[in-house]
Design an enzyme around this catalytic site. Sequence first.
Site, PDB file in Angstrom:
ATOM      1  N   SER A  68       0.843  -1.188   0.000  1.00  0.00           N
ATOM      2  CA  SER A  68       0.000   0.000   0.000  1.00  0.00           C
ATOM      3  C   SER A  68       0.891   1.256   0.000  1.00  0.00           C
ATOM      4  O   SER A  68       1.816   1.336  -0.805  1.00  0.00           O
ATOM      5  CB  SER A  68      -0.922  -0.047   1.223  1.00  0.00           C
ATOM      6  OG  SER A  68      -2.047   0.758   1.048  1.00  0.00           O
TER       7      SER A  68
ATOM      8  N   ASP B 268      -8.452  -5.774  -5.817  1.00  0.00           N
ATOM      9  CA  ASP B 268      -8.067  -4.645  -4.977  1.00  0.00           C
ATOM     10  C   ASP B 268      -8.332  -3.334  -5.716  1.00  0.00           C
ATOM     11  O   ASP B 268      -7.787  -3.110  -6.789  1.00  0.00           O
ATOM     12  CB  ASP B 268      -6.574  -4.757  -4.646  1.00  0.00           C
ATOM     13  CG  ASP B 268      -6.060  -3.593  -3.826  1.00  0.00           C
ATOM     14  OD1 ASP B 268      -6.883  -2.852  -3.254  1.00  0.00           O
ATOM     15  OD2 ASP B 268      -4.821  -3.428  -3.761  1.00  0.00           O
TER      16      ASP B 268
ATOM     17  N   HIS C 184      -5.845  -6.658  -1.713  1.00  0.00           N
ATOM     18  CA  HIS C 184      -4.802  -5.719  -1.270  1.00  0.00           C
ATOM     19  C   HIS C 184      -3.603  -6.436  -0.629  1.00  0.00           C
ATOM     20  O   HIS C 184      -3.732  -7.080   0.389  1.00  0.00           O
ATOM     21  CB  HIS C 184      -5.435  -4.730  -0.293  1.00  0.00           C
ATOM     22  CG  HIS C 184      -4.716  -3.411  -0.206  1.00  0.00           C
ATOM     23  ND1 HIS C 184      -4.305  -2.691  -1.303  1.00  0.00           N
ATOM     24  CD2 HIS C 184      -4.344  -2.670   0.874  1.00  0.00           C
ATOM     25  CE1 HIS C 184      -3.719  -1.574  -0.920  1.00  0.00           C
ATOM     26  NE2 HIS C 184      -3.723  -1.536   0.397  1.00  0.00           N
TER      27      HIS C 184
END
Lengths: 528, 528
Positions: free
Chosen positions: B199, B449, B474
């Site tokens: 991320s 995601d 994710h």
Amino acid sequence: MARRAIAAFSFSIIVLSILALQSSSSQTPRPFSSRGAPKFLGRFSTSKPHHSNDRRSKQLLGYRYETRYFQQRLDHFSFAELPTFNQRYLISSEHWSGPDRLGPIFLYCGNEGDIEWFAANSGFVWEIAPSFGAMVVFPEHRYYGESTPFGSREEAYKDAASLSYLTAEQALADFAVLITNLKQNLSAESCPVVLFGGSYGGMLAAWMRLKYPHIAIGALASSAPILQFEDIVPPETFYDIVSSDFKRESTSCFNTIKASWNALISEGQKENGLSKLTRMFRLCRELKNTEELANWLDSAYSFLAMVDYPYPSEFLMPLPGYPIREVCRKIDGCPDGTSILERVFEGVSVYYNYTGEVDCFELGDDPHGMDGWNWQACTEMVMPMSSSPDASMFPTYDFNFSAFQEECWTDFKVIPRPRWITTQFGGKDIMTTLKTFGSNIIFSNGFLDPWSGYSVIQNLSDSLVALNTQEGAHHIDLRAATAQDPDWLVEQRAIEIKLIKKWLSDYYQAKGAIVLSKVETGDRATSL
Amino acid sequence: MARRAIAAFSFSIIVLSILALQSSSSQTPRPFSSRGAPKFLGRFSTSKPHHSNDRRSKQLLGYRYETRYFQQRLDHFSFAELPTFNQRYLISSEHWSGPDRLGPIFLYCGNEGDIEWFAANSGFVWEIAPSFGAMVVFPEHRYYGESTPFGSREEAYKDAASLSYLTAEQALADFAVLITNLKQNLSAESCPVVLFGGSYGGMLAAWMRLKYPHIAIGALASSAPILQFEDIVPPETFYDIVSSDFKRESTSCFNTIKASWNALISEGQKENGLSKLTRMFRLCRELKNTEELANWLDSAYSFLAMVDYPYPSEFLMPLPGYPIREVCRKIDGCPDGTSILERVFEGVSVYYNYTGEVDCFELGDDPHGMDGWNWQACTEMVMPMSSSPDASMFPTYDFNFSAFQEECWTDFKVIPRPRWITTQFGGKDIMTTLKTFGSNIIFSNGFLDPWSGYSVIQNLSDSLVALNTQEGAHHIDLRAATAQDPDWLVEQRAIEIKLIKKWLSDYYQAKGAIVLSKVETGDRATSL
């Protein structure tokens, strides 16, 4: 009224003498300054150089440009509320082929001085721009020339707090923000940018290509000593090369200079010695100590090595071609019985008074003044310099970081960060690091230039290339072409032009391929 | 005492709803927040997440490490006199093969939260370290967890002045300085560093490899939306993908949710409507407006898309495998006559109350609080998000920078710099820019995601590669292996390991070659 020569100034990077004159009674070195880092006395940040004022205008007349100003943040890397400042830049779109034809933009990374001076001495950029259809931009480095924050040079250079944003990273960010904005305003986002720079400006150009590959497609980094940090290259390299430049002209010349430092100290210790030296060296003011005179001599030799060009030039001083040859001819050519110091005076007169117009010499200002390069050297640009006992004709000196740090504290109330540049920009083990990383940088160097010893002189990869000349001096390739250019220089520039053309054609090809693939596939992946 | 579920928190990047609920009487969007940027509510920077406190300790028990602290400068890019702070980092040398064998160092780029939480959820790094003989280091991102400047979180988050050094560039410099120092202390200068991150941490890993190639030989950037700036990728992408994740499970589920926003507003406008909604959604406190409820729903859907893992997980909340399938099963499976809002409540209960232990729901704190990610989103991490009229099941909304800027001013007294990240790190035309520049980055993404739409999903060059999975969510690849891992995940991780091995063997080979060439030539050029 008599003309006065000003000592030791006006170079893109200037060495503060690190001479360690040994007193006759002691073997302990007494360095004039324990700062081994190269120093710039910042003269052209305050005023135009005395000697070249007229010539500057004349030289610049050939290159037409506009002078503009761009509002910059003082700190790009924080959101602290700080005043902005106006960055000066010179710009010429005269030969630019424009955004539709993806006309290139040649960006010279301004270094530690007045940008007009660098523009005037980077004829190569101006001369090749028309054939590339290139725009030319010379942005000034923050805190130099007219680009001073806080409204005035005095305020900007007041103390460590006001100077704290004078760093290479901030300067690179200035260039990045400026060029991005400029391109947007011209709808020229897709126009490729090629970087140029000499000396510290060359370091900035190389670093900018590495740090901002999305902004510039390549860089010509001329005489850029990016490896003069920590222990990457032996600190004796600079003075060893200067000395070797003298030795190759004449061993006796080398020996005379090597012997002169003790002669100088001995003379200074005699009764009326300083007065005698004042007269012998035709100084405008009474000499206070031998150290300042030694510094003045050191500067002359160091600059001579940098500008040991094969043709007459006027970069720092009006000089003949291969000026070191001329200096040694003077030193060696004195009649028998001439003292060492008198010989040395004859020699440096070639540097300080080649035109013969000088009545007396000024030794220059306090090198510890609040000048921009001094600040940079005392913060992140810690570039150690020593002088070796044998190969060097200068007094032996070992760089001493503790003493250096103390001086910086005295001068600026700042603590140097000697490891920051290598952390930020690399340098250690550069061969491994960049073997498969990065592209499109030319490191050009001339081996007469003492800075060449700290630059990249081996190819790092297929497109991170070293372009060396045996007879070149400090960023001679960036200078305007002259009728006297030797073949190797003509050839060096031709290779540079060829490489830049390759970068551009690769870029245009990649752009074409992308546009094509977008048309062909039309999926979200192509929005990359 | 009843357990309470806390809404919308605990993710590495969290979306602040940008729902634009249209009132029945007007077509003008009324966004809850005009900030389109993804928001992180910073919960784990203050306290451990309610629900996973125990599990965290248990999870971490498996990974043995020491917790240490390193003194960092607050501003790496200026010499302003500022207080230092202690950066926390977790370190394990248990399996390290040491400096003599050039044992690698695996460095996870800590993102916007407590580093222990990221360490616990990045099992991949811990699990592969032993076979590589790698040291593992997890440094915490400044201003999060325990790594807060100015002595306390309260002081660090006081105002724009105290927050002004919370930037990605400073965080990268922290990592660079820390690892350089660590290696020096261990005489491990030649040990290669491999970066990991998910991320925002993945963005940092990719950027770090690009900006500090001399410090890290490669980076695994998992689910790193480095292209979510300016207009590089359409801002609707995030909600379009979330919506598509629901639609692929059930069109009627998608339609129900899409219809629910107006139903919610209508209900809220009725007499006692808010009270009715409070009961229907089993809220702990009386609902003040429909917006906060809509935000709560939006968060659930967005998080569900991020953690739509193929097996049961407990990253954010305890959830079944493919949780969106389960949500839609609930929404679609209600008896005939069940209202849209009741269906929606049944659906989100899968997210907020899968264990069935929750008595009532808290809608969460003020999203405008002084949280770290909110600050970052209001300064440099301006990542626009919109919601499209057709493909999205969320209310239509167009990102409005002026409104966004106003909110940031209200919250922080700071002006966003939406173009800074692309100036600093690139992103535009990344295909051309990095085609011949840089190497050794894996951009791994799962197409379930929603952030995958803003990441790199095409190979940029031979060694800047995209590793996509159709069914991944994710940064699933960074999670610990489980017995239920599907083949595609096992395979993805195997490729990652293979690529990292390649980076390392290339590095060792280059090192060997250099050492050899030094021995062979022994000239000054080899001092490079």
